[in-house]
Design an enzyme around this catalytic site. Structure first.
Site, PDB file in Angstrom:
ATOM      1  N   ALA A  63       0.862  -1.180   0.000  1.00 51.30           N
ATOM      2  CA  ALA A  63       0.000   0.000   0.000  1.00 51.30           C
ATOM      3  C   ALA A  63       0.895   1.225   0.000  1.00 51.30           C
ATOM      4  O   ALA A  63       2.067   1.141   0.353  1.00 51.30           O
ATOM      5  CB  ALA A  63      -0.874  -0.018   1.249  1.00 51.30           C
ATOM      6  N   GLY A 102       0.210  -5.155   0.325  1.00 51.20           N
ATOM      7  CA  GLY A 102      -0.860  -5.118  -0.670  1.00 51.20           C
ATOM      8  C   GLY A 102      -0.463  -5.721  -2.010  1.00 51.20           C
ATOM      9  O   GLY A 102      -1.313  -6.249  -2.732  1.00 51.20           O
ATOM     10  N   GLU A 125       3.227  -5.430   7.192  1.00 54.29           N
ATOM     11  CA  GLU A 125       2.356  -4.421   7.800  1.00 54.29           C
ATOM     12  C   GLU A 125       2.554  -4.271   9.302  1.00 54.29           C
ATOM     13  O   GLU A 125       2.433  -3.187   9.857  1.00 54.29           O
ATOM     14  CB  GLU A 125       0.883  -4.762   7.535  1.00 54.29           C
ATOM     15  CG  GLU A 125       0.458  -4.550   6.090  1.00 54.29           C
ATOM     16  CD  GLU A 125       0.726  -5.735   5.190  1.00 54.29           C
ATOM     17  OE1 GLU A 125       1.491  -6.644   5.589  1.00 54.29           O
ATOM     18  OE2 GLU A 125       0.173  -5.756   4.069  1.00 54.29           O
TER      19      GLU A 125
HETATM   20  N1  COA Z   1       4.582   3.429   0.129  1.00 51.39           N
HETATM   21  C1  COA Z   1       5.069   4.621  -0.261  1.00 51.39           C
HETATM   22  N2  COA Z   1       6.336   4.830  -0.581  1.00 51.39           N
HETATM   23  C2  COA Z   1       7.157   3.768  -0.532  1.00 51.39           C
HETATM   24  C3  COA Z   1       6.728   2.502  -0.142  1.00 51.39           C
HETATM   25  C4  COA Z   1       5.361   2.348   0.181  1.00 51.39           C
HETATM   26  N3  COA Z   1       4.854   1.181   0.522  1.00 51.39           N
HETATM   27  N4  COA Z   1       7.763   1.656  -0.179  1.00 51.39           N
HETATM   28  C5  COA Z   1       8.823   2.373  -0.575  1.00 51.39           C
HETATM   29  N5  COA Z   1       8.454   3.646  -0.783  1.00 51.39           N
HETATM   30  C6  COA Z   1       9.300   4.734  -1.267  1.00 51.39           C
HETATM   31  C7  COA Z   1      10.368   5.108  -0.260  1.00 51.39           C
HETATM   32  O1  COA Z   1       9.886   6.053   0.671  1.00 51.39           O
HETATM   33  C8  COA Z   1      11.433   5.678  -1.160  1.00 51.39           C
HETATM   34  O2  COA Z   1      11.034   6.977  -1.518  1.00 51.39           O
HETATM   35  P1  COA Z   1      12.100   8.114  -1.732  1.00 51.39           P
HETATM   36  O3  COA Z   1      12.962   7.650  -2.871  1.00 51.39           O
HETATM   37  O4  COA Z   1      11.298   9.313  -2.004  1.00 51.39           O
HETATM   38  O5  COA Z   1      12.827   8.171  -0.441  1.00 51.39           O
HETATM   39  C9  COA Z   1      11.338   4.825  -2.399  1.00 51.39           C
HETATM   40  O6  COA Z   1      10.015   4.273  -2.380  1.00 51.39           O
HETATM   41  C10 COA Z   1      12.356   3.714  -2.499  1.00 51.39           C
HETATM   42  O7  COA Z   1      12.282   2.939  -1.300  1.00 51.39           O
HETATM   43  P2  COA Z   1      13.592   2.395  -0.568  1.00 51.39           P
HETATM   44  O8  COA Z   1      13.142   1.708   0.650  1.00 51.39           O
HETATM   45  O9  COA Z   1      14.576   3.501  -0.426  1.00 51.39           O
HETATM   46  O10 COA Z   1      14.136   1.389  -1.675  1.00 51.39           O
HETATM   47  P3  COA Z   1      14.838  -0.022  -1.515  1.00 51.39           P
HETATM   48  O11 COA Z   1      15.155  -0.478  -2.860  1.00 51.39           O
HETATM   49  O12 COA Z   1      15.898   0.073  -0.476  1.00 51.39           O
HETATM   50  O13 COA Z   1      13.728  -1.006  -0.906  1.00 51.39           O
HETATM   51  C11 COA Z   1      11.562  -2.009  -0.686  1.00 51.39           C
HETATM   52  C12 COA Z   1      12.581  -1.334  -1.632  1.00 51.39           C
HETATM   53  C13 COA Z   1      10.279  -2.183  -1.443  1.00 51.39           C
HETATM   54  C14 COA Z   1      12.084  -3.370  -0.230  1.00 51.39           C
HETATM   55  C15 COA Z   1      11.345  -1.106   0.543  1.00 51.39           C
HETATM   56  O14 COA Z   1      11.032   0.190   0.103  1.00 51.39           O
HETATM   57  C16 COA Z   1      10.251  -1.535   1.470  1.00 51.39           C
HETATM   58  O15 COA Z   1      10.410  -2.441   2.258  1.00 51.39           O
HETATM   59  N6  COA Z   1       9.110  -0.824   1.409  1.00 51.39           N
HETATM   60  C17 COA Z   1       8.051  -0.964   2.372  1.00 51.39           C
HETATM   61  C18 COA Z   1       7.150  -2.064   2.039  1.00 51.39           C
HETATM   62  C19 COA Z   1       6.021  -2.110   3.011  1.00 51.39           C
HETATM   63  O16 COA Z   1       6.156  -1.964   4.201  1.00 51.39           O
HETATM   64  N7  COA Z   1       4.873  -2.376   2.435  1.00 51.39           N
HETATM   65  C20 COA Z   1       3.706  -2.619   3.176  1.00 51.39           C
HETATM   66  C21 COA Z   1       2.911  -1.421   3.254  1.00 51.39           C
HETATM   67  S1  COA Z   1       1.440  -1.867   4.087  1.00 51.39           S
END
Ligand code: COA
Length: 698
Positions: A63, A102, A125
């Site tokens: 999400a 999501g 989450e």
């Molecule tokens: N919602 C909004 N923005 C998100 C996001 C999300 N779920 N997941 C990542 N982003 C954004 C980050 O804030 C970052 O933004 P920025 O470049 O403006 O700082 C960008 O996406 C890249 O994320 P980052 O974590 O720096 O990249 P990464 O390659 O190191 O890791 C992921 C990628 C997907 C593994 C990691 O971002 C992650 O674990 N995200 C969260 C996933 C999550 O908790 N999802 C469940 C939500 S309910």
């Protein structure tokens, strides 16, 4: 169907492509685009099967966290997933990268899942204080049973595509182009006349009802201790998956999600998520060019030096470790060896990895051997004269353009930099012990540090898998300044009537893993004693000063390593018990100042410690030592055990109410005006109706 979801039909397969960089987060436009596209595909007579895929590096990573805590525009995710699942034509999801939250739930709504073998899946989450809200609590256990479903949801950890396949969450693994494989799979389904296979109708996971119930019971007992609501609700929802009709389970999940979303814990965890990423963004570094760092030297092979060397080796850097003599060097290499041995025993690495990393290490007792490295991190004894000596030698031997980083925790880096001919190459890298494990790295920018050197530090931190935070030069930088304020607030209470046991218990109840006096005993009382002695000359005699710690140190009671500190330890033991002698020293200190001891509640202990931390944080912001409040929070939860779900001291102050905290500070001013007087920033924020969080966006 809109800017983030495209629709294309080929060979009777409708290909729905999500394109919302960087991580395809499921924001409103993605949800609505997907819903429209699924409906169109379902009613398009030329379409016989559907493929859902994503552009870029990853299937949706969840999400859109930025939408949390705000009214959510419809369709909500759960509706989109349900619509995918209800399709009258078979739906395939092709997953690459990380299908998280999501994103994973969208894949579960599809009838078949293909995954790139390198892909990973997870339901993270819980780390944001919520639970899967797109049907994950109901669909995952239908495929895997309760035990594995709860492992995923309660740990928030990612699993490999292979593991997901073993658990029945993925139908086929793909080497190579997963979108192409997904397309072929969808086309074959269409050609074979395959029917939809909705996850909500599957029951494999319920086959062993007794095991299912046993997993629920066991996990319910485990999560009972959690300070957050989400873990308990996850267990309830997974239990409901087997007991209730699917729709009722979904309704329960929705209600549980809504309850958690706006809780303080979830707000704090969301704040932590963005704070961590924001910390790496330093506007002054825009346009800076990076210096090349391919080789690293570490001077000093004590605990810190060895840990730093391991952090660098783990990131694949060749490291030259320098000590004064062979004996010291040998001890350092043994420490590094021991760290890898432990990782090996714990199964974190295999023998080949250990060997490869040790191969990258070379030892030396000659500073000249650092002549060719790109960066040296010094981690020698924390004493100005020692560091100045080392810097003088480094200045002699290091090549032009190489970076000189000091791991000092307190010392004045401006003064240190000015002792050599190239102060612009000097920067502070304040690692935390154990340096190979702790994620925090304070990057301390001195007056003359070249911006390119700072930018290189941030880039290096990422390679070292650290969370970098920019700090200015001051005694203790961000973290240790806050720590000193925390300890002083605790010491005042000690003198006024509380015991170490009461203060530690109150702070553990707040969420710290250990209390401040336990930390002192673990770290050694001599470290903060040395700092107090260093600052003694410049201390204003009018300032309130607590002598209890000095008295303990004067007796050699330096904590666990001495068997005695604020607590008493059995030989070699790590759990201290209350020491009547310490209590006597405390009451003598009170008597010497004519203090009549009074009782403190846990709430007051917590309020004072937190008020002191936030007030010191406000001062750090005013002084420009910290760039933004969220950086202070990041330092505290990555370096000092501050509970992440409380958000850090600045967020905690926001949640408690700035006026409330400021009024508390004011009510304590008489006891130590130099300490408790609120920093002017409090009034400024309150008058303008702002919070610390608003400053994060400035
Ligand atoms: N919602 C909004 N923005 C998100 C996001 C999300 N779920 N997941 C990542 N982003 C954004 C980050 O804030 C970052 O933004 P920025 O470049 O403006 O700082 C960008 O996406 C890249 O994320 P980052 O974590 O720096 O990249 P990464 O390659 O190191 O890791 C992921 C990628 C997907 C593994 C990691 O971002 C992650 O674990 N995200 C969260 C996933 C999550 O908790 N999802 C469940 C939500 S309910």
């Amino acid at each position: 169907m809109n800017e983030h979801v495209t629709y294309e039909v080929q060979d009777s397969v409708a290909v729905l492509t999500i394109a919302h960089p960087p991580v395809n987060a499921l924001s409103f436009s993605v949800r609505s685009g997907l819903l429209d596209a699924v409906e169109r595909a379902d009613s398009d007579p030329t379409v016989r099967s559907i493929l859902i895929r994503a552009e870029g590096r990853t299937f949706p990573a969840g999400a859109d966290v930025r939408e949390f805590g705000k009214p959510r525009a419809k369709p909500i995710l759960s509706t989109v997933v349900a619509r995918i699942e209800a399709c009258s034509k078979p739906v395939v999801a092709a997953v690459q990268g990380t299908a998280l939250g999501g994103g994973f739930e969208i894949a579960l709504g599809a009838h078949y899942r293909l995954a790139d073998r390198k892909a990973r899946f997870g339901l993270p989450e819980v780390g944001l204080g919520v639970l899967p809200g797109g049907g994950g609590t109901q669909r995952v256990p239908r495929l895997t049973g309760a035990g594995s479903a709860l492992d995923l949801m309660l740990s928030g950890k990612l699993i490999s595509a292979e593991k997901a396949s073993d658990l029945g969450l993925v139908d086929a693994l793909v080497d190579g182009d997963v979108a192409a494989a997904g397309f072929a799979f969808a086309r074959d389904l269409a050609q074979n006349g395959a029917k939809p296979r909705p996850t909500c109708e599957r029951r494999e996971g319920f086959a062993d009802a007794a095991a299912y119930t046993a997993a629920i019971t066991a996990r319910r007992a485990e999560v009972a201790k959690s300070p957050l609501d989400a873990p308990g609700k996850i267990v309830d929802c997974v239990e409901a998956a087997m007991l209730l009709p699917f729709e009722a389970g979904i309704a329960m999940e929705r209600a549980a999600f809504d309850d958690c979303e706006n809780s303080d814990g979830a707000r704090a965890l969301r704040h932590a998520f963005f704070a961590e990423r924001r910390a790496a963004k330093v506007p002054e570094l825009d346009g800076a060019t990076l210096r090349e760092v391919n080789t690293i030297g570490v001077v000093g092979a004590g605990t810190m030096g060895a840990g730093i060397a391991v952090a660098c080796l783990d990131a694949g850097f060749p490291v030259t470790l320098v000590e004064r003599d062979d004996e010291g060097l040998m001890r350092g290499v043994e420490k590094i060896d021991a760290i890898y041995e432990r990782s090996l025993v714990k199964g974190r690495i295999d023998a080949a990895t250990r060997d490869a990393r040790m191969e990258l290490l070379s030892g030396s007792t000659r500073m000249e051997d650092l002549g060719r490295v790109d960066l040296v991190i010094e981690a020698v004894f924390e004493e100005t004269s020692v560091k100045v000596g080392v810097f003088a030698q480094l200045d002699q031997v290091m090549k032009p353009g190489a970076i000189l980083a000091t791991n000092t925790s307190y010392l004045d880096i401006n003064a240190l930099a000015d002792t050599i001919s190239r102060p612009e190459d000097v920067v502070g890298y304040h690692f935390f012990s154990p340096a190979n494990i702790m994620k925090l790295l304070e990057i301390v920018v001195a007056d003359k540090t070249d911006l390119n050197v700072v930018a290189t530090g941030f880039a290096l931190a990422r390679k070292l898998r650290k969370v970098p935070v920019r700090a200015g030069v001051t005694d203790g930088f961000i973290g240790n300044r806050i720590l000193a304020a925390y300890r002083l607030a605790a010491d005042f209470m000690l003198e006024d009537g509380a015991t170490p046991t009461q203060i530690d218990a109150a702070m553990r109840a707040y969420g710290f893993p250990v209390g401040p006096y336990q930390v002192l005993d673990i770290a050694g009382l001599d470290i903060s004693w040395a700092r107090r002695k260093r600052l003694a000359e410049t201390r204003d005699p009018a300032h309130r000063y607590v002598t209890i710690g000095d008295t303990l140190c004067a007796r050699g009671w330096f904590g666990q390593k001495a068997g005695r500190g604020y607590y008493l330890y059995e030989a070699g033991g790590r759990v201290g018990r209350e020491d009547p002698e310490v209590l006597r020293i405390i009451s003598e200190a009170r008597a010497a100042k004519g203090i009549t001891p009074r009782a403190f509640t846990a709430e007051e202990i917590q309020a004072r410690c937190l008020g002191a931390m936030a007030n010191e944080g406000a001062r750090l912001l005013e002084e420009g030592v910290a760039l933004r409040p969220s950086d202070i929070d990041v330092v505290l939860f990555f370096g000092y055990g501050f509970p992440r779900w409380r958000g850090g001291p600045m967020m905690a102050a926001d949640l408690r109410g700035l006026l409330t905290v400021e009024n508390e500070l004011k009510s304590w001013v008489e006891e130590a005006p130099e300490f408790w007087t609120p920093a002017p920033l409090w009034d400024e924020l309150i008058k303008n109706g702002r919070h610390f969080a608003d400053m994060n966006e400035d």
